[in-house]
Scaffold this motif. Structure first.
Motif, PDB file in Angstrom:
ATOM      1  N   THR A 147      -9.486   0.599   3.239  1.00  0.00           N
ATOM      2  CA  THR A 147      -9.912  -0.356   2.217  1.00  0.00           C
ATOM      3  C   THR A 147     -11.219   0.087   1.569  1.00  0.00           C
ATOM      4  O   THR A 147     -11.390  -0.015   0.345  1.00  0.00           O
ATOM      5  CB  THR A 147     -10.087  -1.748   2.845  1.00  0.00           C
ATOM      6  OG1 THR A 147      -8.847  -2.178   3.423  1.00  0.00           O
ATOM      7  CG2 THR A 147     -10.541  -2.766   1.810  1.00  0.00           C
ATOM      8  N   ASN A 150     -10.763   2.980  -0.890  1.00  0.00           N
ATOM      9  CA  ASN A 150     -10.086   2.568  -2.129  1.00  0.00           C
ATOM     10  C   ASN A 150     -10.879   1.541  -2.926  1.00  0.00           C
ATOM     11  O   ASN A 150     -10.444   1.133  -4.009  1.00  0.00           O
ATOM     12  CB  ASN A 150      -8.705   1.989  -1.807  1.00  0.00           C
ATOM     13  CG  ASN A 150      -7.751   3.052  -1.278  1.00  0.00           C
ATOM     14  OD1 ASN A 150      -7.853   4.222  -1.635  1.00  0.00           O
ATOM     15  ND2 ASN A 150      -6.831   2.645  -0.418  1.00  0.00           N
ATOM     16  N   LYS A 152     -13.467  -0.240  -5.370  1.00  0.00           N
ATOM     17  CA  LYS A 152     -14.008   0.136  -6.674  1.00  0.00           C
ATOM     18  C   LYS A 152     -15.317  -0.603  -6.932  1.00  0.00           C
ATOM     19  O   LYS A 152     -15.565  -1.680  -6.386  1.00  0.00           O
ATOM     20  CB  LYS A 152     -13.012  -0.217  -7.781  1.00  0.00           C
ATOM     21  CG  LYS A 152     -11.619   0.368  -7.601  1.00  0.00           C
ATOM     22  CD  LYS A 152     -11.602   1.869  -7.792  1.00  0.00           C
ATOM     23  CE  LYS A 152     -10.201   2.444  -7.612  1.00  0.00           C
ATOM     24  NZ  LYS A 152      -9.247   1.920  -8.586  1.00  0.00           N
ATOM     25  N   ARG A 159     -14.604   4.498  -8.057  1.00  0.00           N
ATOM     26  CA  ARG A 159     -14.623   4.209  -6.631  1.00  0.00           C
ATOM     27  C   ARG A 159     -16.064   4.020  -6.156  1.00  0.00           C
ATOM     28  O   ARG A 159     -16.982   4.663  -6.646  1.00  0.00           O
ATOM     29  CB  ARG A 159     -13.955   5.333  -5.831  1.00  0.00           C
ATOM     30  CG  ARG A 159     -12.468   5.471  -6.113  1.00  0.00           C
ATOM     31  CD  ARG A 159     -11.820   6.460  -5.165  1.00  0.00           C
ATOM     32  NE  ARG A 159     -10.441   6.711  -5.520  1.00  0.00           N
ATOM     33  CZ  ARG A 159      -9.419   5.940  -5.147  1.00  0.00           C
ATOM     34  NH1 ARG A 159      -9.648   4.860  -4.423  1.00  0.00           N
ATOM     35  NH2 ARG A 159      -8.190   6.239  -5.507  1.00  0.00           N
ATOM     36  N   ASP A 238      -8.369  11.741   3.836  1.00  0.00           N
ATOM     37  CA  ASP A 238      -8.966  11.222   2.604  1.00  0.00           C
ATOM     38  C   ASP A 238     -10.486  11.128   2.732  1.00  0.00           C
ATOM     39  O   ASP A 238     -11.222  11.392   1.775  1.00  0.00           O
ATOM     40  CB  ASP A 238      -8.390   9.847   2.275  1.00  0.00           C
ATOM     41  CG  ASP A 238      -6.933   9.923   1.836  1.00  0.00           C
ATOM     42  OD1 ASP A 238      -6.496  11.017   1.436  1.00  0.00           O
ATOM     43  OD2 ASP A 238      -6.241   8.881   1.898  1.00  0.00           O
TER      44      ASP A 238
END
Length: 315
Positions: A147, A150, A152, A159, A238
């Motif tokens: 979370t 991702n 923003k 991001r 990631d």
């Protein structure tokens, strides 16, 4: 004929800002001896130091508030849109020891939850089932960090920056701590120690070998554990990419540290494979464990080494 009147003699020019002020030599300062300084109350640091310095020294430092990592992560899972909780993760310490201690508490909490839920049952767990339960209890960690990665910046499509280091640091220590806990349980500490208080009853390998009904249970537990590790692997890969984008440019020291951690992670996965059977579908070295993360780390390491080789060749 010379005048007999007394002529007034002009006064001598005085080296002052005004001719009307008499020049006075300042009284010479008398230096104190060491004995006088020691006996004089004015020689204490609180007197001869400037007020600003005295205030800085005498005022006790306010104790830093300890980070409750589990509370923050669970809050992010419960409230994914809460940017205050996500931003709070940025306060994760930058040294190597503090994040490890925080992650160790997460592992301890997961072990305690499993013990509370299954410790009173008469049926013994398989070792692979116990390790799977630990992974299931830690699911909220990589869910929260996904979370964060991702998230923003409010009212933009950009991001939220600064979360690559935090996410990678937490996940790397989490995987490493999990492997250490599996290794510690595999070695079976002395019964009655404080460590065994968080271990529910589990079968030994000899007991498993004598009970043919455990084969299906073990295979199922291994399959689910590999899926749990793949979920961590995806988020961690990631996190490595974000970490590289945010902090890895022209940072040879960080590239070398990633290289060392990639090597340590590979050794840990090999040990985990040997003790649990995770990742044996490809080889007995655990090459499929944390595969994506290790590849991304390897690319980072190789890019830095290629740049170093080009610099050497150009010289």
């Amino acid at each position: 004929m010379p005048s007999t009147r007394l002529q007034s003699v002009s006064p001598r020019k005085l080296p002052c800002s005004s001719d009307t002020e008499l020049f006075q030599t300042p009284v010479r300062k008398r230096y104190r001896t060491l004995d006088e300084d020691e006996s004089s109350p004015s020689s204490s640091p609180s007197v001869w130091k400037s007020p600003r310095k005295r205030q800085r020294v005498d005022t006790p430092k306010s104790p830093s508030k300890e980070m409750d990592l589990e509370k923050i992560l669970r809050r992010i899972v419960a409230q994914p849109a809460n940017h205050d909780a996500i931003t709070a993760l940025k306060t994760l310490p930058r040294d190597e020891i503090s994040p490890r201690l925080l992650v160790r508490r997460l592992m301890h909490s997961a072990k305690a939850a499993v013990m509370k839920r299954k410790g009173s049952k008469k049926i013994k767990l398989l070792e692979t089932e116990l390790y799977l339960d630990w992974l299931n209890e830690l699911e909220y960690v990589h869910t929260a960090l996904l979370t964060c990665l991702n998230a923003k910046v409010p009212n933009t499509r950009k991001r939220l920056p600064g979360l690559g280091r935090v996410s990678y640091t937490i996940l790397y220590n989490l995987v490493d701590e999990f492997i250490d806990e599996v290794n510690a349980h595999h070695d079976r500490p002395i019964s009655g120690s404080s460590a065994t208080s968080l271990y529910p009853p589990t079968m030994t390998l000899v007991e498993e070998a004598k009970d043919p009904s455990t084969d299906e249970r073990s295979e199922h537990a291994v399959e689910l554990a590999e899926e749990a590790l793949k979920a961590i692997d995806k988020v961690m890969a990631d996190a490595v990419r974000r970490y590289k984008a945010e902090c890895g440019r022209n940072n040879p020291g960080l590239a070398q540290r990633i290289s060392a951690q990639q090597h340590a992670l590979a050794k840990g996965c090999c040990l985990l494979c040997e003790q649990t059977g995770y990742g044996t579908d490809v080889s007995d070295m655990g090459d499929s464990l944390m595969e994506e993360t290790r590849e991304v780390m390897d690319v980072w390491k190789n890019e830095y080494e290629d740049c170093e080789d080009q610099l050497v060749d150009s010289e």
